[in-house]
Scaffold this motif. Structure first.
Motif, PDB file in Angstrom:
ATOM      1  N   VAL A 255       0.854  -1.188   0.000  1.00 12.06           N
ATOM      2  CA  VAL A 255       0.000   0.000   0.000  1.00 12.06           C
ATOM      3  C   VAL A 255       0.889   1.236   0.000  1.00 12.06           C
ATOM      4  O   VAL A 255       1.820   1.341   0.808  1.00 12.06           O
ATOM      5  N   ASP A 256       0.611   2.164  -0.909  1.00  6.58           N
ATOM      6  CA  ASP A 256       1.317   3.435  -0.962  1.00  6.58           C
ATOM      7  C   ASP A 256       0.269   4.541  -0.859  1.00  6.58           C
ATOM      8  O   ASP A 256      -0.700   4.550  -1.632  1.00  6.58           O
ATOM      9  N   PHE A 257       0.426   5.467   0.107  1.00  9.98           N
ATOM     10  CA  PHE A 257      -0.615   6.476   0.315  1.00  9.98           C
ATOM     11  C   PHE A 257      -0.011   7.858   0.555  1.00  9.98           C
ATOM     12  O   PHE A 257       1.140   7.999   0.962  1.00  9.98           O
ATOM     13  N   HIS A 258      -0.835   8.859   0.284  1.00  8.38           N
ATOM     14  CA  HIS A 258      -0.457  10.246   0.501  1.00  8.38           C
ATOM     15  C   HIS A 258      -1.708  10.995   0.948  1.00  8.38           C
ATOM     16  O   HIS A 258      -2.676  11.095   0.193  1.00  8.38           O
ATOM     17  N   SER A 259      -1.690  11.520   2.185  1.00  5.71           N
ATOM     18  CA  SER A 259      -2.856  12.203   2.750  1.00  5.71           C
ATOM     19  C   SER A 259      -2.496  13.640   3.079  1.00  5.71           C
ATOM     20  O   SER A 259      -1.546  13.887   3.835  1.00  5.71           O
ATOM     21  N   ASP A 260      -3.246  14.579   2.513  1.00  7.59           N
ATOM     22  CA  ASP A 260      -3.148  15.952   2.999  1.00  7.59           C
ATOM     23  C   ASP A 260      -3.779  16.006   4.382  1.00  7.59           C
ATOM     24  O   ASP A 260      -4.738  15.287   4.676  1.00  7.59           O
ATOM     25  N   SER A 261      -3.261  16.875   5.252  1.00  5.93           N
ATOM     26  CA  SER A 261      -3.779  16.923   6.618  1.00  5.93           C
ATOM     27  C   SER A 261      -3.764  18.355   7.141  1.00  5.93           C
ATOM     28  O   SER A 261      -3.225  19.262   6.502  1.00  5.93           O
ATOM     29  N   ASP A 262      -4.365  18.536   8.287  1.00  3.15           N
ATOM     30  CA  ASP A 262      -4.388  19.827   8.970  1.00  3.15           C
ATOM     31  C   ASP A 262      -3.763  19.662  10.349  1.00  3.15           C
ATOM     32  O   ASP A 262      -3.235  18.593  10.667  1.00  3.15           O
ATOM     33  N   ASP A 272      -6.962  24.657   9.241  1.00  2.00           N
ATOM     34  CA  ASP A 272      -6.239  24.419   7.990  1.00  2.00           C
ATOM     35  C   ASP A 272      -4.742  24.617   8.191  1.00  2.00           C
ATOM     36  O   ASP A 272      -4.301  25.515   8.915  1.00  2.00           O
ATOM     37  N   ALA A 273      -3.947  23.771   7.530  1.00  2.00           N
ATOM     38  CA  ALA A 273      -2.490  23.883   7.604  1.00  2.00           C
ATOM     39  C   ALA A 273      -1.885  23.208   6.384  1.00  2.00           C
ATOM     40  O   ALA A 273      -2.494  22.316   5.782  1.00  2.00           O
ATOM     41  N   ASP A 274      -0.683  23.622   6.023  1.00  2.00           N
ATOM     42  CA  ASP A 274       0.028  23.042   4.884  1.00  2.00           C
ATOM     43  C   ASP A 274       0.833  21.839   5.359  1.00  2.00           C
ATOM     44  O   ASP A 274       2.053  21.873   5.467  1.00  2.00           O
ATOM     45  N   GLN A 275       0.115  20.764   5.673  1.00  2.00           N
ATOM     46  CA  GLN A 275       0.740  19.548   6.186  1.00  2.00           C
ATOM     47  C   GLN A 275       0.227  18.343   5.413  1.00  2.00           C
ATOM     48  O   GLN A 275      -0.874  18.358   4.867  1.00  2.00           O
ATOM     49  N   ARG A 310       5.854   5.940   7.543  1.00  2.00           N
ATOM     50  CA  ARG A 310       5.166   7.177   7.195  1.00  2.00           C
ATOM     51  C   ARG A 310       6.010   8.387   7.570  1.00  2.00           C
ATOM     52  O   ARG A 310       6.713   8.387   8.589  1.00  2.00           O
ATOM     53  N   ASP A 311       5.931   9.420   6.730  1.00  2.00           N
ATOM     54  CA  ASP A 311       6.613  10.689   6.942  1.00  2.00           C
ATOM     55  C   ASP A 311       5.577  11.775   7.157  1.00  2.00           C
ATOM     56  O   ASP A 311       4.635  11.909   6.360  1.00  2.00           O
ATOM     57  N   TYR A 312       5.750  12.555   8.199  1.00  2.00           N
ATOM     58  CA  TYR A 312       4.909  13.718   8.444  1.00  2.00           C
ATOM     59  C   TYR A 312       5.648  14.942   7.908  1.00  2.00           C
ATOM     60  O   TYR A 312       6.809  15.179   8.260  1.00  2.00           O
ATOM     61  N   ARG A 313       4.955  15.746   7.082  1.00  2.00           N
ATOM     62  CA  ARG A 313       5.626  16.833   6.391  1.00  2.00           C
ATOM     63  C   ARG A 313       4.868  18.148   6.607  1.00  2.00           C
ATOM     64  O   ARG A 313       3.650  18.165   6.780  1.00  2.00           O
ATOM     65  N   GLU A 314       5.621  19.226   6.570  1.00  2.86           N
ATOM     66  CA  GLU A 314       5.056  20.563   6.660  1.00  2.86           C
ATOM     67  C   GLU A 314       5.691  21.414   5.579  1.00  2.86           C
ATOM     68  O   GLU A 314       6.920  21.501   5.495  1.00  2.86           O
ATOM     69  N   ALA A 315       4.857  22.008   4.729  1.00  5.75           N
ATOM     70  CA  ALA A 315       5.319  22.804   3.586  1.00  5.75           C
ATOM     71  C   ALA A 315       6.298  22.004   2.732  1.00  5.75           C
ATOM     72  O   ALA A 315       7.277  22.532   2.209  1.00  5.75           O
ATOM     73  N   SER A 320       9.034  14.633  10.764  1.00  4.47           N
ATOM     74  CA  SER A 320       9.252  13.424  11.564  1.00  4.47           C
ATOM     75  C   SER A 320       8.900  12.196  10.734  1.00  4.47           C
ATOM     76  O   SER A 320       8.065  12.262   9.832  1.00  4.47           O
ATOM     77  N   SER A 321       9.561  11.091  11.042  1.00  3.99           N
ATOM     78  CA  SER A 321       9.336   9.830  10.340  1.00  3.99           C
ATOM     79  C   SER A 321       9.137   8.718  11.354  1.00  3.99           C
ATOM     80  O   SER A 321       9.780   8.712  12.422  1.00  3.99           O
TER      81      SER A 321
END
Length: 642
Positions: A255-262, A272-275, A310-315, A320-321
């Motif tokens: 499984v490969d996924f990409h989720s926009d988040s706040d 709302d946030a660019d995460q 999973r990687d958590y990203r901002e902008a 963090s991973s």
């Protein structure tokens, strides 16, 4: 289909292309045929580690078939779980966001999840399984086993077990394709090829989903940004039977996924946030099964590997991973015998050994973490059926743990069938254990220290129920009363975690009713009442007292046309809100009712069009405080089979 799985999912595109090529090569000009529907035998594969006839199962078990998922046009497994008695599902926003499933008021990480025999709980996420990314493509059955099951399955099973089984191939090679699109710029598709014979069966496929979605933070609280989600899933199963006594099974899923988040701010809630979150999951298992003495002595040896990343990203920058890994080897021996001269008794004796290594790794700008824990469990189970009516099962487990004291758990079940009246009486009693997670023990940032003195949580539960068929077997009613306690419940307290002194208590009732109203009209309803409080007397959050569902399935035009109406009611529930200093307070979330309508029409023997409307009356609701949910949405698509 290829447009969904291209770009980021190039590996899955290649996998799907190879799948289609194989199907076309093997079809060899055979005439197209419709996919056949085969009724599943009334057997549970989860309740007792061995396939057990329904009338002999003493635990509370609900089974949903792949055919039922197709009628509902279910795209995520978590959606159909909302209709199972005793389960509460909470999603932190729209598609792709954290989705927790609680059984009988227990915590989310008290639910053990199996996919094709693989334990998929994530050591780097509190030993919990996030249902957000589990697509329902080619699922044959979903079994939900409720109540403490640690005697069979070890830690993580205080609440119960959810077992998802993928469809097996049979007959000449069959190619299945599906494509649909709709609201929120959503596009989804899947492709699979399957087949089988006396000495082999296989299925391989890929599924993809892409949506621009809605805001993760509730739009009605001033958050207009849309948060998208993408998922690409590939899966394959191969079973080889070179002889009548041996079977080799290989299972793989990616499984490969990409989720926009706040984000969430204390005193405000989600905004709302660019995460975003980007990750993948890999599940694999190899298993051998040897049957001796005319199938009376069975040996099963398996090796599994699970990886969550999973990687958590901002902008666009990784902040963090997290990575969780599980290696597991297990052996099981089953002995079947009869004593016909003594109460016409049938016996099954089971011995099993399960060794598991769990590792969690995290890296961030604040700290790093790398810890592991080994556990070995020894299981014994004995089942006896007397006079084809009374079945008694006893299970005992001893766990050796490198950090905690050894733990012993047990389970007892009984089932009494009365064929003349279509009645089954059942009861179960069991104990459970949940080890603290690696992060709870050792911390993972400079603001969360962890607590190495934590004790395992302990659970005890019992239930009693009746399954009753009536109206010439056109109706089946099941009713269950359950009562369970959890001792030393672990909760976060500021910068660490601690065991809550005393016992958390949960009790309630579960009702299920299946009716064949007409030859072509079937109804299925469920209702759960539960009451749960922690050791201080506070009501447990995200566990509504009342949950109900109704599903109507109608076939007409010589079964070429199908309509399905689904209604889900979720009662009021408590949740937590946080102030500016992250001190929490209890808030109440309103009850809500969701209505879904799905229909399909077979335009030929191997082509079907379908459509559905989700949240038909555009209900606004929250499953988690301040997080948004989708409004009314419509989708149309086509299914093909060759």
């Amino acid at each position: 289909m290829m447009s969904i799985l291209s770009g980021r999912y190039g590996r899955l595109s290649s996998f799907a292309l190879c799948t289609l090529t194989l199907a076309l090569a093997e079809a060899r000009a055979q005439e197209p045929s419709s996919p056949q529907v085969h009724a599943l035998p009334p057997v549970s594969v989860t309740a007792n580690l061995v396939p057990t006839p329904w009338e002999a199962v003493g635990s509370a078990v609900t089974t949903l078939t792949g055919e039922e998922l197709e009628k509902r046009q279910t795209r995520l497994v978590s959606d159909v779980l909302r209709e199972v008695p005793g389960l509460a599902v909470n999603r932190t926003g729209p598609l792709g966001q954290l989705t927790q499933v609680r059984i009988r008021g227990a915590e989310g990480n008290h639910t053990l999840v199996l996919i094709d025999g693989i334990r998929v709980n994530d050591p780097s996420a509190g030993s919990e399984f996030d249902f957000a990314h589990l697509l329902a493509a080619e699922v044959e059955r979903v079994e939900v086993l409720r109540g403490p099951q640690s005697a069979l399955y070890g830690s993580d099973a205080i609440g119960g077990v959810i077992n998802i089984v993928t469809r097996r191939g049979q007959g000449r090679p069959t190619l299945r394709l599906s494509l649909e699109g709709g609201s929120f710029d959503t596009l989804a598709g899947r492709a699979s090829v399957s087949g089988g014979g006396e000495r082999y069966d296989f299925i391989a496929g890929a599924a993809g989903l892409r949506t621009h979605g809605v805001s993760v933070a509730d739009e009605k609280r001033g958050n207009p940004e849309r948060d998208g989600y993408r998922n690409g899933t590939g899966f394959a199963t191969l079973n080889l039977r070179p002889s009548d006594i041996f079977e080799l099974s290989l299972v793989g899923r990616y499984v490969d996924f990409h989720s926009d988040s706040d984000t969430e701010i204390g005193g405000v809630g989600a905004i709302d946030a660019d995460q975003d979150i980007k990750g993948d999951q890999i599940y694999g298992r190899i298993q051998g099964r040897l049957s001796l003495l005319e199938d009376r002595w069975e040996h099963i040896l398996g090796l599994s590997h699970v990886r969550h990343q999973r990687d958590y990203r901002e902008a666009g920058a990784v902040t963090s991973s997290y990575e969780g890994k599980t290696y597991r080897i297990d052996y099981q021996s089953n002995v079947y015998f009869e004593t016909l001269s003594f109460l016409d008794a049938a016996h099954v004796a089971t011995f099993a050994v399960q060794h598991e290594d769990n590792r969690a790794v995290s890296e961030s700008q604040w700290s790093s973490f790398d810890r592991s824990i080994d556990t070995t469990g020894f299981i014994g189970q004995y089942q006896v059926t007397l006079l084809d009516r009374l079945t008694l099962t006893g299970s005992l487990r001893h766990d050796r743990n490198e950090i905690f004291k050894d733990a012993d758990t047990f389970r007892l079940t009984g089932a009494y069938a009365i064929p003349q009246t279509g009645t089954k009486l059942r009861a179960s009693y069991g104990t459970g254990v949940k080890n603290p997670t690696l992060f709870e023990l050792f911390g993972y940032t400079n603001t969360y220290r962890g607590n190495p003195d934590l004790k395992p949580e302990k659970g005890t539960g019992w239930d009693a129920g009746i399954d009753q068929a009536f109206w010439n077997d056109r109706a089946v009613l099941d009713a269950t009363y359950f009562n369970q306690t959890i001792e030393d419940l672990i909760q976060g307290t500021g910068q660490t975690s601690a065991n809550l002194p005393g016992r958390s208590k949960i009790w309630g009732t579960e009702l299920g009713l299946t009716l064949r109203l007409l030859e072509n009209l079937t109804a299925r309803g469920a209702y759960t009442y539960s009451s749960g409080e922690d050791a201080t007397g506070a009501e447990l959050v995200r566990r509504p007292s009342h949950i109900a569902s109704l599903n109507l399935d109608y076939r007409f035009l010589e079964d070429r046309a199908k309509l399905n109406l689904g209604i889900v009611y979720n009662g009021k529930q408590k949740d937590w809100a946080f102030d500016a200093l992250w001190n929490r307070r209890v808030v109440e979330l309103d009850a809500y009712t969701l209505v879904n309508l799905a229909g399909s029409y077979a335009i030929s023997g191997n082509a079907e069009i379908h459509a559905r409307v989700e949240n038909l009356f555009d209900e606004h609701y929250q499953e988690v405080f301040s997080y948004g949910t989708p409004g009314r949405a419509g989708y149309v698509g086509i299914n093909l089979a060759f």
